[in-house]
Structures are given as structure tokens and as C-alpha cells.
Design an enzyme around this catalytic site. Structure first.
Site, mmCIF file in Angstrom:
data_model
loop_
_atom_site.group_PDB
_atom_site.id
_atom_site.type_symbol
_atom_site.label_atom_id
_atom_site.label_comp_id
_atom_site.label_asym_id
_atom_site.label_seq_id
_atom_site.Cartn_x
_atom_site.Cartn_y
_atom_site.Cartn_z
ATOM 1 N N CYS A 1 -7.140 17.467 7.246
ATOM 2 C CA CYS A 1 -6.973 16.060 7.613
ATOM 3 C C CYS A 1 -7.375 15.140 6.464
ATOM 4 O O CYS A 1 -7.994 15.552 5.488
ATOM 5 C CB CYS A 1 -7.851 15.709 8.818
ATOM 6 S SG CYS A 1 -7.598 16.704 10.286
ATOM 7 N N ASP B 1 -2.109 -13.741 -24.579
ATOM 8 C CA ASP B 1 -1.154 -14.337 -23.647
ATOM 9 C C ASP B 1 -1.564 -15.771 -23.325
ATOM 10 O O ASP B 1 -2.750 -16.055 -23.074
ATOM 11 C CB ASP B 1 -1.108 -13.500 -22.365
ATOM 12 C CG ASP B 1 -0.206 -14.089 -21.309
ATOM 13 O OD1 ASP B 1 1.018 -13.921 -21.426
ATOM 14 O OD2 ASP B 1 -0.744 -14.729 -20.379
#
Length: 493
Positions: A37, A442
Site C-alpha cells: 500500500c 532575468d
């Protein structure tokens, strides 16, 4: 450092807490039921002595455990550890998820990685408890389940599409992995309000919370190339190439998953298509670890608290993004879209899109080899940069792919004329998936730094950003988020 699955006390505490943040980090197998699981599965309540922990679903299956029918562990988000590392194992996992083993076999995978077959197998077994064939088999099983549950395709066609060598192998694998036959899986699928539409594959793409869709979908839509991408009826839609054809993907955000709808020209590309969509939306990120690290900076902490769970918008085709990065050098978002749209109309492959307005695939580097640079409305130096990029991609001097070596790609890019830090790091961030890619030069980053009291110049800002490592690509998303640009806003539904 001990791997999480090798720390049974910590794993037991996580399972007891049903902490879904660790789904995909490890898998819990129960000796008494022979079922494995997710850590968050509500059905797992065994005594600690009856639990075993594995680093991958393939390892659990290889040890003789079956997938839980309730939590569907095979469909958990991928391990963020493998997704953000640059070593051999992580690159191999990304390529296997993209379907390389099914297409080219283990020798093809090893060739792409630059290692021998034996080395690849040894490293994967050591870290994941399963070799490349077992990992690819688990991928095939999951692809088969998606096709079984979401399409009306005959099982014989599904077996071929999912990559199985025979219907017998398909039946045996599905029964072994899911403890159900293909017929039982199809009969047990949840009602969806009608029969599956021919050619349309519907699925849920899970992710870890928290999740901030605003900058993710905002960026993809604001920079979308007309004809190749669009926002329609609350979904980001895009067309992209795959090994056997092309796909049109529709991706819609929901509070706990992404609704995905795929139209494939060849169902054999399902595994690769799902992998590309997850990659595009950065769905295998670990937002808790990322935000915890970024929040250690008192200047960045308020931004993280305001919008936790930001992802890095990526691309389905690395070479396409490289071309678009060059087109976007020193121009506005609108101008970059215009340049890209002209290339698409002139050199892209036309496609049919009965459900929307997509008209073309972005042109390949081979198609762009016929490009007349004089026809481009941009400075001569940038035209030269674009043509050198196209030549390098076509000659093999530059290799850009999801499983590539980030640093080697950087070296190859810097060797091309006109490729500076902004272009190279943008490609590393969005095309190659380096979580620590950083673009201090940037304009948006510099303006954001000035607004919040950080150094504006690239050198001092880079030094200041060391505390953000190894998640500087995510810090960039938070810095961009301080502006009112459209890339930061969720498009209207």
C-alpha cells in the site's frame, strides 16, 4: 544518509499517521495479507512486526506482494527524490517512465545513459530493489489499467498498446499486480456518467499537497503558442509529439488532482504521454521539503506562506523549448509568442483537433533546418543563434531530453554562440527539470529582488541565493509571483 525505506521506525510512524505527503517515497507491504500500500492507506493497520518497506512498487511486487485495491499504490505520485536528482538512477527512472525500455529495451536505456547494461541493472537494484525490466513491467501494468478502465478498447489491443509481448503475458501481469483479471477491472470501474468516448483516455493525475496552480497554469497559458497550446473550458490544452505519433492533452486543476484527458494517435504512447504531462506540471515535486527550505530565508518566507506549493512550469518537448527560449531572448512574452507562431504556421505539422482549436505540432529541428533566417523578423545575431542551435540539435552535438545530464547539456549550450546564462538556465529549469536552475539576470527576478529588499545585481543575488539551494528554480517562481504579470494569474474558467 539512510534511505527512508531502510528506517523502519520512521516508516512505521508515517504509516500510523497516514501521512499522504510520503506517498511515493516508499511502499508498505503487509506479510499477513501479502498486499502492499501507500503510506497513507486507511486500510493499513497491521502490527509493526508484520510490515516491510520497499523503495518502489516494482520492488514490492517483485517480493510477491499485490497492489492494494483501495489505495492503488501504483498510481501514487512518483518519488520526488528520483525526480530531482541528476545521478544515474534518477535519469534511468525518468527515461523508464517515458517508455524507453518498452521501445528500445534495456540496451537502449543503457546507451542513452552512457553506461553498460550491467552497471544500470546493478545501480537500480541497489537503490530501488528492482531492475529496469521490473520497473518497465510495472509501468506497462499501470498503462494497461488506464486503458482498461477508461476506454472501450478490446483487451487484445490493450495488451499490444501497453507494450506486452502477448495477451497471455498481459493477463498474467494484470492479475499478479492488481489481484484482478482485466475483465474484473473493467467491470469494477467507477461510473463516469456514460461510456468512455472512443479515442479519449480519461485519468486522474495525483500530486502532493500543497499545490498552487496559479503560476503553473498562468505561465503555460500566458506563453502559449497559438495553434499548439490553448486555454479552453477551464483546461490547458496542448499538442506534442510522441514516439509513435502525437497527443492532444487537456489538463484541468482540481483541489486534490489534475483531471487529464488524452487523445493519442497511437495508444502505445500512453505511458510516455502520462509521463510528459506529469513532467509538464511538475506533479512529482515535494512541496513540503521545498517550502521548508525556502522559508528559512526571512525575506522569502512571507512569499512562501502566501502561496505554498508553487511548481515549475516545464515542457513536453525539450528541443521545442530551447527554440522558444532563443526566440524569447530580450523580447516581451507577446513578441516571443508571435515569433513562435510564425514558425509553427510555416514549418509545423498540421493536426486535427475536433474538440478545440489546436492546428499544428511545433516544428522539429529537422523541419527547421530548411528555415530561411532572413525571413525572421529579429536581429541578425539572434538569427545566427537560432540557426546554430538547430544545427547542433540535428548533428547530435547537443542532446536535450528528460533523462539527460544537466551539466553536460549546459556545457553544450554554452558552446553555442549567443547562449548566455539567461537562456541556458531557462532551458535547464523548464526543459531539463533541474530544480536548482537559477536566472539572476532575468528582468522579472531582478525587479522582484529590488521590491523585497534583496540584491538586484546578478552576482550579489546569486551569493544571497545560496540558502535557497537546491531549490532555486522554485525560488524564482516565488520572485516572479510578486508582480502582476499574467503568468502569475490562474486563467478564468
Amino acid at each position: 544518509m539512510t534511505a527512508l525505506h531502510d528506517d523502519p521506525e520512521r516508516c512505521t510512524r508515517i504509516v500510523a499517521a497516514k501521512d499522504e505527503r510520503f506517498d511515493g517515497f516508499f511502499f508498505t507491504a503487509v506479510l499477513t495479507t501479502k498486499i502492499y500500500c501507500r503510506p497513507s492507506c486507511p486500510a493499513v493497520t497491521p502490527k509493526p512486526r508484520n510490515m516491510r518497506f520497499y523503495p518502489s512498487a516494482a520492488a514490492a511486487a517483485g517480493a510477491g506482494f499485490r497492489a492494494c485495491k483501495r489505495c492503488r499504490p501504483h498510481a501514487a505520485p512518483g518519488s520526488p527524490d528520483w525526480n530531482v536528482r541528476a545521478d544515474l538512477v534518477s535519469r534511468a527512472v525518468r527515461l523508464i517512465a517515458d517508455g524507453v525500455v518498452d521501445r528500445d529495451g534495456v540496451p537502449g536505456l543503457a546507451s542513452r545513459l552512457g553506461y553498460s547494461v550491467r552497471q544500470v541493472e546493478r545501480h537500480l537494484m541497489a537503490e530501488l530493489g528492482a531492475g529496469p525490466l521490473a520497473l518497465a513491467r510495472m509501468q506497462r501494468a499501470q498503462s494497461a489499467r488506464v486503458l482498461i478502465e477508461s476506454t472501450p478498447m478490446p483487451f487484445t489491443e490493450i495488451a499490444l498498446a501497453a507494450g506486452f509481448s502477448s495477451v497471455r503475458s498481459f493477463n498474467e501481469t494484470v492479475r499478479e499486480v492488481f489481484a484482478m483479471t482485466p475483465g474484473e477491472l473493467r467491470a469494477a470501474r467507477r461510473p463516469s456518467g456514460g461510456s468512455p468516448q472512443p479515442g479519449l483516455i480519461s485519468l486522474k493525475l495525483p500530486f502532493r499537497q500543497p499545490f498552487c496552480p496559479d503560476n503553473l497554469f498562468g505561465h503555460l497559458v500566458a506563453t502559449a503558442v497559438p495553434g499548439v497550446e490553448e486555454w479552453r473550458d477551464g483546461a490547458y490544452r496542448c499538442a506534442f509529439r510522441l514516439p509513435h505519433g502525437h497527443a492532444i492533452a487537456e489538463l484541468s486543476p482540481r483541489p486534490d488532482h489534475i483531471v487529464g484527458r488524452l487523445r493519442l494517435t497511437d495508444p502505445r504512447d500512453l505511458t510516455a504521454a502520462i509521463s510528459r504531462c506529469r513532467w509538464l506540471l511538475d506533479l512529482d515535486a515535494d512541496p513540503v521539503a521545498i517550502d521548508d527550505q525556502l522559508a528559512t530565508d526571512p525575506v522569502l518566507a512571507p512569499l512562501v506562506r502566501k502561496t505554498p506549493g508553487r511548481r515549475v512550469p516545464r515542457t513536453t518537448e525539450p528541443e521545442q523549448f530551447a527554440v522558444r527560449a532563443v526566440l524569447g531572448q530580450q523580447v516581451s512574452t507577446a513578441a516571443a509568442r508571435t515569433h513562435a507562431s510564425r514558425l509553427v504556421q510555416a514549418y509545423g505539422d498540421p493536426i486535427d483537433d475536433p474538440a478545440g482549436g489546436l492546428t499544428h505540432l511545433f516544428p522539429t529541428s529537422r523541419a527547421l533546418a530548411d528555415l530561411d533566417p532572413e525571413a525572421l523578423a529579429m536581429p541578425r545575431t539572434r538569427r545566427l543563434t537560432l540557426m546554430r542551435l538547430i544545427e547542433a540539435l540535428n548533428s547530435g552535438d547537443l542532446t536535450l531530453d528528460i533523462g539527460g545530464d544537466w551539466n553536460k547539456a549546459r556545457e553544450q549550450l554554452y558552446a553555442l554562440p549567443g547562449f548566455g546564462p539567461w537562456t541556458v538556465e531557462s532551458i535547464a529549469m523548464r526543459a531539463l527539470g533541474d530544480p536548482d536552475a537559477f536566472i539572476p539576470g532575468d528582468l522579472g527576478v531582478r525587479q522582484a529582488a529590488l521590491r523585497i529588499g534583496l540584491p538586484e545585481k546578478p552576482g550579489p543575488l546569486t551569493a544571497r541565493a545560496q540558502v535557497w539551494q537546491p531549490w532555486r528554480a522554485y525560488a524564482v517562481q516565488h520572485l516572479w509571483g510578486t508582480s502582476d504579470h499574467a503568468v502569475n494569474r490562474m486563467p478564468p474558467f
